[in-house]
Design a protein around this motif. Sequence first.
Motif, mmCIF file in Angstrom:
data_model
loop_
_atom_site.group_PDB
_atom_site.id
_atom_site.type_symbol
_atom_site.label_atom_id
_atom_site.label_comp_id
_atom_site.label_asym_id
_atom_site.label_seq_id
_atom_site.Cartn_x
_atom_site.Cartn_y
_atom_site.Cartn_z
ATOM 1 N N LEU A 66 0.629 -1.275 -0.014
ATOM 2 C CA LEU A 66 0.106 -0.091 0.052
ATOM 3 C C LEU A 66 1.034 1.186 -0.003
ATOM 4 C CD1 LEU A 66 -2.728 -0.879 2.393
ATOM 5 C CD2 LEU A 66 -3.107 -1.076 0.047
ATOM 6 N N TYR A 67 1.751 1.162 0.915
ATOM 7 C CA TYR A 67 2.763 2.520 0.810
ATOM 8 C C TYR A 67 3.607 2.621 -0.521
ATOM 9 C CZ TYR A 67 6.257 5.479 2.880
ATOM 10 O OH TYR A 67 6.867 6.553 3.378
ATOM 11 N N LEU A 69 2.477 1.625 -3.450
ATOM 12 C CA LEU A 69 1.378 2.276 -4.318
ATOM 13 C C LEU A 69 1.088 3.742 -4.179
ATOM 14 C CD1 LEU A 69 -1.071 1.797 -6.386
ATOM 15 C CD2 LEU A 69 -2.419 1.153 -4.321
ATOM 16 N N VAL A 70 1.000 4.092 -3.024
ATOM 17 C CA VAL A 70 0.921 5.594 -2.806
ATOM 18 C C VAL A 70 1.743 6.471 -3.285
ATOM 19 C CG1 VAL A 70 0.473 7.414 -0.871
ATOM 20 C CG2 VAL A 70 -0.657 5.185 -0.971
ATOM 21 N N LEU A 71 3.184 5.895 -3.016
ATOM 22 C CA LEU A 71 4.359 6.961 -3.304
ATOM 23 C C LEU A 71 4.437 6.797 -4.721
ATOM 24 C CD1 LEU A 71 6.646 8.365 -1.912
ATOM 25 C CD2 LEU A 71 7.814 6.278 -1.766
ATOM 26 N N THR A 72 4.070 5.617 -5.494
ATOM 27 C CA THR A 72 4.357 5.741 -6.824
ATOM 28 C C THR A 72 3.364 6.659 -7.720
ATOM 29 O OG1 THR A 72 5.239 3.264 -6.940
ATOM 30 C CG2 THR A 72 4.515 4.292 -8.879
ATOM 31 N N LEU A 73 2.221 6.467 -6.939
ATOM 32 C CA LEU A 73 1.203 7.353 -7.832
ATOM 33 C C LEU A 73 1.541 9.052 -7.415
ATOM 34 C CD1 LEU A 73 -2.152 5.472 -6.811
ATOM 35 C CD2 LEU A 73 -1.070 5.857 -9.047
ATOM 36 N N ILE A 74 2.058 9.016 -6.299
ATOM 37 C CA ILE A 74 2.438 10.545 -5.912
ATOM 38 C C ILE A 74 3.384 10.860 -6.939
ATOM 39 C CG2 ILE A 74 3.648 11.912 -4.299
ATOM 40 C CD1 ILE A 74 2.278 10.504 -1.965
ATOM 41 N N ALA A 198 -2.719 0.857 -10.613
ATOM 42 C CA ALA A 198 -2.639 0.455 -9.326
ATOM 43 C C ALA A 198 -2.548 -1.196 -9.270
ATOM 44 C CB ALA A 198 -3.846 0.934 -8.284
#
Length: 295
Positions: A66-67, A69-74, A198
């Motif tokens: 999850l972490y 995923l969030v960092l990659t999308l940011i 994602a």
Amino acid sequence: MTPNQTDRLATRFIQFLVLIVVLILLFLLGDIIISGLPHISWHFLTSPASSFSAGGGIRDQLFNSLYLLVLTLIISFPLALGSAIYLSEYAGDNWFTSLIRTAIEVLSSLPSVVVGLFGYLLFVIEFHLGFSILSGAIALTFFNLPLLIRSIEGSLHAVPNSQREAGIALGLSNWRTIRGILLPMALPGILTGIILSAGRIFGEAAALIYTAGQSAPILDYTNWNPTASSSFLNPMRPAETLAVHIWKVNTEGVTPDAVSISAGSSAVLIIIILLFNFGARAIGNRMYKKMTGGK
């Protein structure tokens, strides 16, 4: 054979092909979920992994996924959004635009192992980032960009030209038309692109083996200092994701219950992706109605 009969025959054949695709999907999802669901428990989801003894869980691997995923999308979403807006609304039909599109196509066709080795040599070794979440997120950005750019650009192209003409008629600048009219109209398609990317991030393993690492240090979820080595927020620590954990358990097979861990982890991975898909679509439709004044 009359034209109507030919049309009906073609329609039935297309429906048959679609049915085959749906059945294949249901078979794969059903087999994974049915095999892994009995092994999922609260203890399994909230316990750290165990390398040699039975009874380990996937707490840290699940959070790492999850972490990451969030960092990659940011990292990737602003780049993809800006590139898609430029290609859709500003770029002309010239050699520079053709070069950009060719680069996007080449980037989307790169094997994950090659991207992983490139990330290992550049980010892990040359930039001294080491095996870390940040190295993995930057490497996965290479996967994300082509898919996100094409989906966002396609969503903007799908907005009728009458919406652009309405913005111009109201005296809005090109950027205000894009920001206030086109992006809200294209929001469901943009969210669909995020969902697809994602899912790819969640399921990626090869590139992360060489960048994020294969180890999962015990995390302290009470330590909110992102610079601490044991903090769960530290982006510079190595992180074994759920997909890498499944690969590692199946290849090493050290733990006595390796089959159960692999089955349960695979089911959790699929369930999370399904929940994310359905949830994001519901949120996207609600946001679209709110931003466009629909009911």
